[in-house]
Design an enzyme around this catalytic site. Sequence first.
Site, PDB file in Angstrom:
ATOM      1  N   LEU A  83       1.057  -1.066  -0.065  1.00  0.00           N
ATOM      2  CA  LEU A  83      -0.015  -0.070   0.023  1.00  0.00           C
ATOM      3  C   LEU A  83       1.014   1.288   0.060  1.00  0.00           C
ATOM      4  O   LEU A  83       1.620   1.511   0.886  1.00  0.00           O
ATOM      5  CB  LEU A  83      -1.049  -0.233   1.261  1.00  0.00           C
ATOM      6  CG  LEU A  83      -1.912  -1.122   1.363  1.00  0.00           C
ATOM      7  CD1 LEU A  83      -2.328  -1.518   2.875  1.00  0.00           C
ATOM      8  CD2 LEU A  83      -2.946  -1.324   0.447  1.00  0.00           C
ATOM      9  N   SER A 120       6.855   6.625   0.758  1.00  0.00           N
ATOM     10  CA  SER A 120       6.750   5.463   1.783  1.00  0.00           C
ATOM     11  C   SER A 120       5.625   4.525   1.309  1.00  0.00           C
ATOM     12  O   SER A 120       4.596   4.885   0.510  1.00  0.00           O
ATOM     13  CB  SER A 120       6.460   5.934   3.234  1.00  0.00           C
ATOM     14  OG  SER A 120       6.699   4.744   3.902  1.00  0.00           O
ATOM     15  N   SER A 121       5.782   3.303   1.594  1.00  0.00           N
ATOM     16  CA  SER A 121       4.778   2.280   1.481  1.00  0.00           C
ATOM     17  C   SER A 121       4.594   1.446   2.719  1.00  0.00           C
ATOM     18  O   SER A 121       5.568   1.158   3.463  1.00  0.00           O
ATOM     19  CB  SER A 121       4.729   1.457   0.285  1.00  0.00           C
ATOM     20  OG  SER A 121       6.247   0.906   0.261  1.00  0.00           O
ATOM     21  N   SER A 122       3.444   0.535   2.809  1.00  0.00           N
ATOM     22  CA  SER A 122       3.368  -0.563   3.838  1.00  0.00           C
ATOM     23  C   SER A 122       3.602  -1.606   2.882  1.00  0.00           C
ATOM     24  O   SER A 122       2.936  -1.876   1.909  1.00  0.00           O
ATOM     25  CB  SER A 122       2.050  -0.521   4.378  1.00  0.00           C
ATOM     26  OG  SER A 122       1.685  -1.584   5.135  1.00  0.00           O
TER      27      SER A 122
END
Length: 386
Positions: free
Chosen positions: A76, A91-93
Amino acid sequence: MTTTMAQDWRAHARRLADDLERAGKLTDPRWRDAIRAVPRHHLVPSYHRQNADGSWWRISSGTAEGLAEVYSNTVLITALADGPTGTTVLSSSTQPSLMTRMLEALDVRAGMRVLEIGTGTGYNAALLAHRLGDEHVFSVDVEPELVELARQRLAVLGHHPTLVAGDGAAGLPEHAPFDRIIATCAVPRVPWTWVEQVPPGGVILTDLKPALGAGSLVRLTRIDSDRAEGHFDPTYAAFLDLRQQPGGNPAAGRVDRDHHHAEHRITAVDPRTPWTSLVVWFLASFGLGPGISYGYAGCSPDGPRSTWIATPDGSWAEISLVADDGQHQVTEGGPRRLWSIVEDAHRRWRDWGEPAWGRFGLTVTSDGSHTVWLDEPGHTVAVLAR
Ligand SMILES: C[S@@+](CC[C@H](N)C(=O)[O-])C[C@H]1O[C@@H](n2cnc3c(N)ncnc32)[C@H](O)[C@@H]1O
């Protein structure tokens, strides 16, 4: 988010754990408990998705669609930045299957101290804190706002790991030593200071990408005062690059492909090879050197007609995607013949029996050199000089 939906997350989290188990990406019951217990939607209250035209829109994790996606095996995108070259991802999960794969490969035990490089949403830090306890978890991110958001959201969950805003390339010497270091961003080299912050036997797990898209997850054990060594993980990983400061990385310099002063030939190596055979691309990157850029060219209704690669010394190669009798047209310019380097890497890889990531290993020494080997140290296949 409605009350029912908020309660629903537990069922979603259980389903995610089950899916990861079924896919063979989650085998340790203690990490399964963590996936079931940590509300990813709370740490990722919204995320971005990209349209076909390149624009982005935001989805709330509080909608039924959002909640289902947050608890699916999906990466995500959580933070974007606008810069001179357009919007970049900050940024990402990480995809949950990669997270659980890495957490298991980290091989933690009760009482161990873990440093994470790349706090992002704080979800991985929350999983670590659930398993090890807050006092054993340290995490650093170069983006101060992300660290602050993660701190607030983790606190609501009752977690208070040590979070620091700064360049994780330096590790966290003031809190060292750590038993494990896990980096959730890609590094062009493993900083020696990370090795210094684990004792002999300590483990560093990171995505090593010496060049654009070239590299994968490697698990190093500190052997002694001047050596860390280990295999690449069989699972391929591609993380966002480490940045030296908040905001986007500078864009690569542009190399003009002047077709009037170029050489033409044919190749039997499919130009998709670097992209579909990532091991070959990794091996080739050592010869190509730093600052590689690549892309597609010659757009037509059927898609791009060729791919290109370029290096900062002005060398470039353009290779047609369409084959004539198994042969592709190659056009090359500048001081070096870049496609020959890719062909050579391809030939060596084939001669070794087309090994996958897990057969490669890496030795990092205190003088900064990185040696890539096949099957065992000593069978050197590539060296990144200091
Ligand atoms: C894939 S995200 C991390 C995901 C995170 N572990 C999570 O659970 O949400 C990569 C992160 O690395 C961070 N990063 C990039 N360069 C960094 C640096 N020099 N030091 C620390 N963090 C960095 C980015 O800001 C980004 O948040």
